[in-house]
Design an enzyme around this catalytic site. Structure first.
Site, PDB file in Angstrom:
ATOM      1  CD  GLU A   1       7.323 -13.188 -33.864  1.00 34.54           C
ATOM      2  OE1 GLU A   1       8.495 -12.786 -33.966  1.00 34.54           O
ATOM      3  OE2 GLU A   1       6.409 -12.523 -33.366  1.00 34.54           O
TER       4      GLU A   1
ATOM      5  CG  ASP B   1       1.201  -6.148 -34.582  1.00 30.39           C
ATOM      6  OD1 ASP B   1       2.432  -6.262 -34.650  1.00 30.39           O
ATOM      7  OD2 ASP B   1       0.442  -7.076 -34.260  1.00 30.39           O
TER       8      ASP B   1
END
Lengths: 281, 411
Positions: free
Chosen positions: A59, A70
């Protein structure tokens, strides 16, 4: 619209790989790294190291200025990549540069960089570089009409997320829209290493399967081989990000950081491989 | 074209709006929309909100004619809608009271909010105290320095203020942190978003809570002049005060509407926050709108002397109104805004927020263009007490020793 479709190499689509692993009786290790961190060339080395040390699926993240899903570790890495001048188009070079390893390579991206590049152009270039598809943390299927069409035209996987808060209706709608796998967020939160992975993850995987999800992989907070093994018992894949990025944030010489990354990856890979035979260390 | 521009419903305003958020937030947004739709037809909710607006905020606030200021604006009749006189000093309280009541209805116990200039943070901390809610305010570290007094105000009111040290350390980064907090704590927490942007239902809902500005202004100008105004002007950061006052006039085609963005040091300098002059359509923080971005879709830093206008995107309904040409959006530079700030202080004895000074500078241009027969309403969205340090520094009003003391005291 005429559709000159660039077919990806046979056998590298994500779902196919997950099926192969399922028939071997194990889950996949899916490893995340940001493109361009520390530099574009070094991110190629890091990605190759991941696969060589046991990651089954890659990924690759496109650094973005406003990564709301995040936590601190990945924010620092992508900030540093952006400061070093990484461009969106670099992702295609990195995808090409790892294609010979045969690991399906998904690109993780927030939506605006794709919009700006052009959804159709992005799908075309990703397909041409050998990429498998996209993971889109801030794009829900409700808003993804253009991407669903483009990914169909170019035979790309599209991975949307489900969360512990998703209703049964949304699980089923999202499972239908996904191709490759459904990304089950283990917990309500952002990326980052956690000492415990949400107990709701197993229930969410079961509910997503019941809602029609063919393959369901679990991410957010997974950082140790034991956590990976626990999840690999019931999920089709274990997604690890921050725990792989952290070794690269070190001050040590790059070769040492890569060695560290390889050790962490092998540990997680062993956890995933032995989950269902009960020999995880 | 929708039948009514002022009552448009989300999630989409033409090609703009939507819900570009992590799936984890969708259930909370659905719950919020359901509760908001129920409340908007619930007479009890409406009565409670009206009571708070009257007894707590001090509404209706006046529409003040400013003839001495108007001499600088081509002699047009200029009226100020006095949101600066609201409790907490700006229009922000209108939205916060509405959302605060919704939080109580949803049974949540904690609110989080972002703030740029500190006006929305102060309003949120105020209502959290009033309604007994735990309150956390995210504020870019850069802004905590520019607006140190407001940080202290929020803390006095019982809020926890968290300086955000990531990214550009301004409003946009405070919103990112608030979104991260919300994803992790959505069961107990409401994100009390402070402007008409973000994912549906925020752009529509926040506009509806500010509609009272336009409704009052319309009645007041009719009472004062017997006619609708020729123009209504407002400053546009996220755009909530502008949507509020425009909502009283959007369906009157004879009323010209102007939105003034922060032109910073000028569009050519690249240091500005003028999304309609220097931006392109894109997705940021939950919505599709105009935004300042580079060729890769990375958000560009914005700049303005006013922290409250220093934001790279703008509410999606503004993007739609820009696209159909109903509202004329123009940039106002830092210099023009500060000159209008000075003129209002000296001609009318009213100290405006620097955000609102952008609207005043716009009114000067519009008045000169429309001439002495025109009537113009300016939304004076906030008062300038919080900006005294910035303005004193700008105009060099403090002798060097005092300046050092005052400024450092504020830091």
């Amino acid at each position: 619209m005429s559709t000159p479709v660039t077919s990806p190499a046979p056998g590298i689509l994500t779902g196919k790989r997950l099926d192969e692993l399922r028939s071997q009786g194990r889950a996949a290790l899916i490893g995340y790294l940001p493109v361009g961190f520390p530099t574009v060339a070094e991110s190629v080395i890091a990605a190759r190291t991941l696969v060589e040390a046991g990651a089954d699926i890659l990924e690759l993240g496109i650094p973005y200025s406003d990564p709301v899903m995040d936590g601190a570790t990945i924010q620092h890495a992508v900030d540093s990549a952006l400061q070093a001048g990484v461009r969106v188009r670099d992702v295609f070079d990195v995808v090409s540069a790892v294609a010979d390893l045969g690991a399906p390579t998904l690109v993780m991206t927030y939506w605006n960089p794709v919009l700006r590049y052009g959804v159709e152009a992005f799908a075309r270039d990703l397909s041409a570089s050998g990429g498998a598809g996209l993971i889109t943390p801030d794009l829900i299927p409700d808003e993804a009409g253009d991407w669903i069409e483009a990914s169909d035209r170019h035979d790309l996987d599209r991975v949307f997320l489900v969360a512990p808060s998703s209703t049964p209706e949304r699980l089923s709608m999202t499972a239908r829209a996904c191709r490759g796998f459904v990304y089950a967020a283990s917990t309500m939160g952002v990326t980052g290493e956690r000492t415990t992975v949400g107990a709701k993850a197993e229930d969410l995987v079961a509910a997503t399967r019941a809602a029609g999800g063919e393959h369901v992989c679990v991410g957010l907070g997974v950082s140790t081989p034991q956590q990976a093994a626990d999840i690999a018992r019931y999920a089709d894949g274990v997604i690890v990000g921050s725990a792989l990025v952290r070794p690269l944030l070190d001050d040590a010489p790059f070769a040492d950081r890569i060695e560290h990354l390889a050790r962490v990856t092998s540990g997680l890979a062993a956890g995933v491989r032995h989950a269902r035979t009960g020999t995880a260390q | 074209m929708p039948a009514s521009l002022q009552s448009m419903q989300g999630p989409y305003f033409g090609d703009f709006g939507g819900r570009f958020v992590p799936e984890a937030l969708v259930a909370a947004l659905d719950e919020l929309e359901i509760e908001y739709r129920k409340a908007s037809i619930d007479p009890e909710f409406q009565a409670e909100l009206a009571r708070l607006q009257r007894d707590y905020t001090g509404r209706p606030n006046p529409l003040t004619e400013v003839p001495r200021f108007a001499r600088h604006a081509g002699g047009a009749r200029i009226f100020l809608k006095r949101e600066d006189l609201n409790h907490t000093g700006s229009h922000k309280i209108n939205n916060v009271l509405g959302q605060g009541l919704l939080v109580k209805r949803m049974g949540k116990s904690r609110v989080i909010a972002e703030t740029g200039a500190g006006q929305h943070g102060v309003a949120t901390a105020t209502v959290a105290a009033l309604m007994d809610l735990e309150c956390v305010i995210y504020m870019g570290e850069e802004d905590t320095r520019r607006q140190a007094l407001n940080v202290a105000r929020m803390r006095l009111l019982g809020a926890e203020v968290i300086p955000v040290t990531l990214g550009t350390r301004t409003l946009k980064d405070a919103i990112n942190e608030a979104l991260r907090d919300w994803v992790a704590n959505v069961d107990s927490t409401h994100y009390l978003l402070g402007t008409v942007t973000g994912p549906h239902p925020f752009p529509e809902m926040v506009r509806e809570f500010h509609k009272v500005i336009g409704t009052e202004a319309r009645e007041q100008i009719l009472a004062a002049t017997g006619e609708l105004p020729d123009a209504v002007v407002a400053c546009v950061g996220g755009g909530s005060n502008a949507m509020g006052i425009f909502s009283g006039f959007l369906d009157d085609p004879g009323v010209r509407l102007y939105g003034f963005e922060a032109g910073g040091e000028g569009i050519d300098s690249g240091r500005h926050a003028a999304r309609f002059s220097g931006g392109f359509p894109g997705v940021l923080q939950g919505t599709r709108s105009f935004l300042l971005q580079d060729d890769d879709g990375q958000t560009l830093p914005s700049h303005s002397v006013s922290a409250g206008l220093d934001y790279p995107s703008v509410g999606p309904q503004h993007a739609f109104l820009h696209e159909i040409g109903r509202v004329d959006y123009q940039p106002i530079t830092d210099d023009e805004a500060m000159e209008a700030f000075r003129v209002l202080c000296r001609t009318e004895g009213i100290l405006p927020a620097i955000e609102s000074a952008h609207a005043l500078a716009g009114a000067i241009k519009v008045g000169q263009e429309l001439g002495p027969d025109a009537t113009v309403i300016v939304n004076l969205s906030g008062r300038g007490d919080k900006d005294v340090t910035t303005a004193a520094k700008w105009f060099g009003l403090l002798d060097p020793e005092t300046a050092t003391e005052t400024l450092e005291g504020d830091l």
